[in-house]
Structure formats: structure tokens, C-alpha cells
Scaffold this active site. Structure first.
Site, PDB file in Angstrom:
ATOM      1  N   HIS A 100       0.433   6.331   7.548  1.00 40.83           N
ATOM      2  CA  HIS A 100      -0.505   5.669   8.540  1.00 40.83           C
ATOM      3  C   HIS A 100       0.194   5.829   9.829  1.00 40.83           C
ATOM      4  O   HIS A 100       1.811   6.102  10.036  1.00 40.83           O
ATOM      5  CB  HIS A 100      -0.377   4.149   8.405  1.00 40.83           C
ATOM      6  CG  HIS A 100       0.979   3.566   8.070  1.00 40.83           C
ATOM      7  ND1 HIS A 100       1.525   3.835   6.615  1.00 40.83           N
ATOM      8  CD2 HIS A 100       1.967   2.790   8.821  1.00 40.83           C
ATOM      9  CE1 HIS A 100       2.709   3.112   6.711  1.00 40.83           C
ATOM     10  NE2 HIS A 100       2.723   2.358   7.850  1.00 40.83           N
ATOM     11  N   HIS A 102       0.969   4.573  13.709  1.00 38.81           N
ATOM     12  CA  HIS A 102       1.163   3.634  14.557  1.00 38.81           C
ATOM     13  C   HIS A 102       0.584   3.872  16.086  1.00 38.81           C
ATOM     14  O   HIS A 102       1.267   4.748  16.370  1.00 38.81           O
ATOM     15  CB  HIS A 102       2.449   2.861  14.642  1.00 38.81           C
ATOM     16  CG  HIS A 102       3.170   2.275  13.269  1.00 38.81           C
ATOM     17  ND1 HIS A 102       2.946   1.005  12.962  1.00 38.81           N
ATOM     18  CD2 HIS A 102       3.656   2.952  12.252  1.00 38.81           C
ATOM     19  CE1 HIS A 102       3.680   0.799  11.728  1.00 38.81           C
ATOM     20  NE2 HIS A 102       3.846   1.982  11.250  1.00 38.81           N
TER      21      HIS A 102
HETATM   22  P1  5GP Z   1       5.313   1.007   8.159  1.00 41.48           P
HETATM   23  O1  5GP Z   1       6.936   0.165   8.166  1.00 41.48           O
HETATM   24  O2  5GP Z   1       5.276   1.191   6.497  1.00 41.48           O
HETATM   25  O3  5GP Z   1       5.623   2.056   8.949  1.00 41.48           O
HETATM   26  O4  5GP Z   1       4.363   0.035   8.659  1.00 41.48           O
HETATM   27  C1  5GP Z   1       3.518  -0.751   7.673  1.00 41.48           C
HETATM   28  C2  5GP Z   1       2.894  -1.608   9.049  1.00 41.48           C
HETATM   29  O5  5GP Z   1       1.801  -2.273   8.030  1.00 41.48           O
HETATM   30  C3  5GP Z   1       3.555  -2.798   9.595  1.00 41.48           C
HETATM   31  O6  5GP Z   1       3.403  -2.657  10.923  1.00 41.48           O
HETATM   32  C4  5GP Z   1       2.685  -4.029   8.925  1.00 41.48           C
HETATM   33  O7  5GP Z   1       2.907  -5.192   9.787  1.00 41.48           O
HETATM   34  C5  5GP Z   1       1.435  -3.538   8.472  1.00 41.48           C
HETATM   35  N1  5GP Z   1       0.724  -4.173   7.374  1.00 41.48           N
HETATM   36  C6  5GP Z   1       1.520  -4.479   6.323  1.00 41.48           C
HETATM   37  N2  5GP Z   1       0.399  -5.233   5.712  1.00 41.48           N
HETATM   38  C7  5GP Z   1      -0.553  -5.404   6.076  1.00 41.48           C
HETATM   39  C8  5GP Z   1      -1.862  -5.912   5.988  1.00 41.48           C
HETATM   40  O8  5GP Z   1      -2.046  -6.407   5.025  1.00 41.48           O
HETATM   41  N3  5GP Z   1      -2.740  -5.824   6.877  1.00 41.48           N
HETATM   42  C9  5GP Z   1      -2.508  -5.090   8.271  1.00 41.48           C
HETATM   43  N4  5GP Z   1      -3.373  -5.118   9.059  1.00 41.48           N
HETATM   44  N5  5GP Z   1      -1.326  -4.560   8.326  1.00 41.48           N
HETATM   45  C10 5GP Z   1      -0.410  -4.738   7.511  1.00 41.48           C
END
Ligand code: 5GP
Ligand code: ZN
Length: 114
Positions: A100, A102
Site C-alpha cells: 500500500h 500512503h
Molecule cells: P503500514 O504501517 O503497514 O505501512 O500501514 C498500514 C496502514 O493501514 C496504517 O496507516 C493503518 O492506520 C491502516 N489500517 C489498518 N487497518 C485498517 C482498516 O481496517 N481500514 C483502514 N481504512 N485502514 C487501516
């Protein structure tokens, strides 16, 4: 993948605030925003992370970057500036293993990041 949070968001099993969708890409608001604009842009296809990208994925990754700028424009941060971030692995804090991007903006973003 059946047991992937973001695959479930793409197929609608888990609800999300969708803001964009095309044949390759799905984008939705982050549930815990770290900036006034915090959008997650993901491939519809399951790819666990950057180390798993293959030649065939070049099109979807290119599309994600163009969608990022399009959504930055739509959300009023294209001129003020924005950041597109991919966390890969433990030190970067990757929590969800469906790649993903951001899209962050709407405030000053410090550099270097924490
Ligand atoms: P990472 O730390 O893996 O780069 O980011 C994961 C992101 O996914 C985090 O910013 C977190 O807030 C978001 N996230 C986790 N679970 C959910 C969810 O169920 N729905 C949404 N919309 N975002 C999520
Ligand atoms: Zn997935």
C-alpha cells in the site's frame, strides 16, 4: 488472498471509505490518519510488499503513482505538497502485508521522517 485485510477491503467484506477505483487500483481513507489527508492506494491484486513485486506489476505500480497525484489534486494538496510512502519490513513499521502507498498531505511533513 482469503486472509488479507486489504483484499477484504477490495472485495467489500470489510467496509472502507472508498475514494477511487479502477481496473487495477483501489484507494480509501486510512482508518487512523496521520495527516489531514491520508489516503491508502493499493493494487486490487494481492502483492505482499515491495520485495514481492514482479515485472508484470510494473503497470499497476505506475498506475498507483499517477493515481496518487490525481488524488492529491482532488484533495487540494497537489500545490502545497504531499508525500507518497511505502513501508517495507520491520524497521519501516509495515503492519499490513498487502502493498500500500500512503498519500499524505495537508500539513508540513518533517524530513527526515522519524
Ligand atoms: P503500514 O504501517 O503497514 O505501512 O500501514 C498500514 C496502514 O493501514 C496504517 O496507516 C493503518 O492506520 C491502516 N489500517 C489498518 N487497518 C485498517 C482498516 O481496517 N481500514 C483502514 N481504512 N485502514 C487501516
Ligand atoms: Zn491482500
Amino acid at each position: 488472498m482469503t486472509d488479507c485485510l486489504f483484499c477484504k477491503i477490495v472485495n467489500g467484506t470489510i467496509p472502507s471509505k472508498k475514494i477511487y477505483e479502477d481496473e487495477y487500483v483501489y484507494a480509501f481513507h486510512d482508518i487512523d490518519p496521520k495527516a489531514p489527508v491520508h489516503i491508502l492506494i493499493i493494487p486490487k491484486k494481492h502483492i505482499s510488499g515491495v520485495p514481492d513485486l514482479r515485472n508484470d506489476d510494473d503497470v499497476v505500480i505506475g498506475r498507483i503513482m499517477r493515481v496518487a497525484h490525481h488524488l492529491a489534486q482532488e484533495n487540494g494538496i497537489a500545490t502545497s505538497g504531499y508525500r507518497v510512502v511505502v513501508n517495507s519490513g520491520k524497521d519501516a513499521g509495515q503492519a499490513v502485508f498487502h502493498i500500500h502507498y500512503h498519500l499524505l498531505g495537508g500539513r508540513h511533513l518533517a524530513w527526515p521522517p522519524g
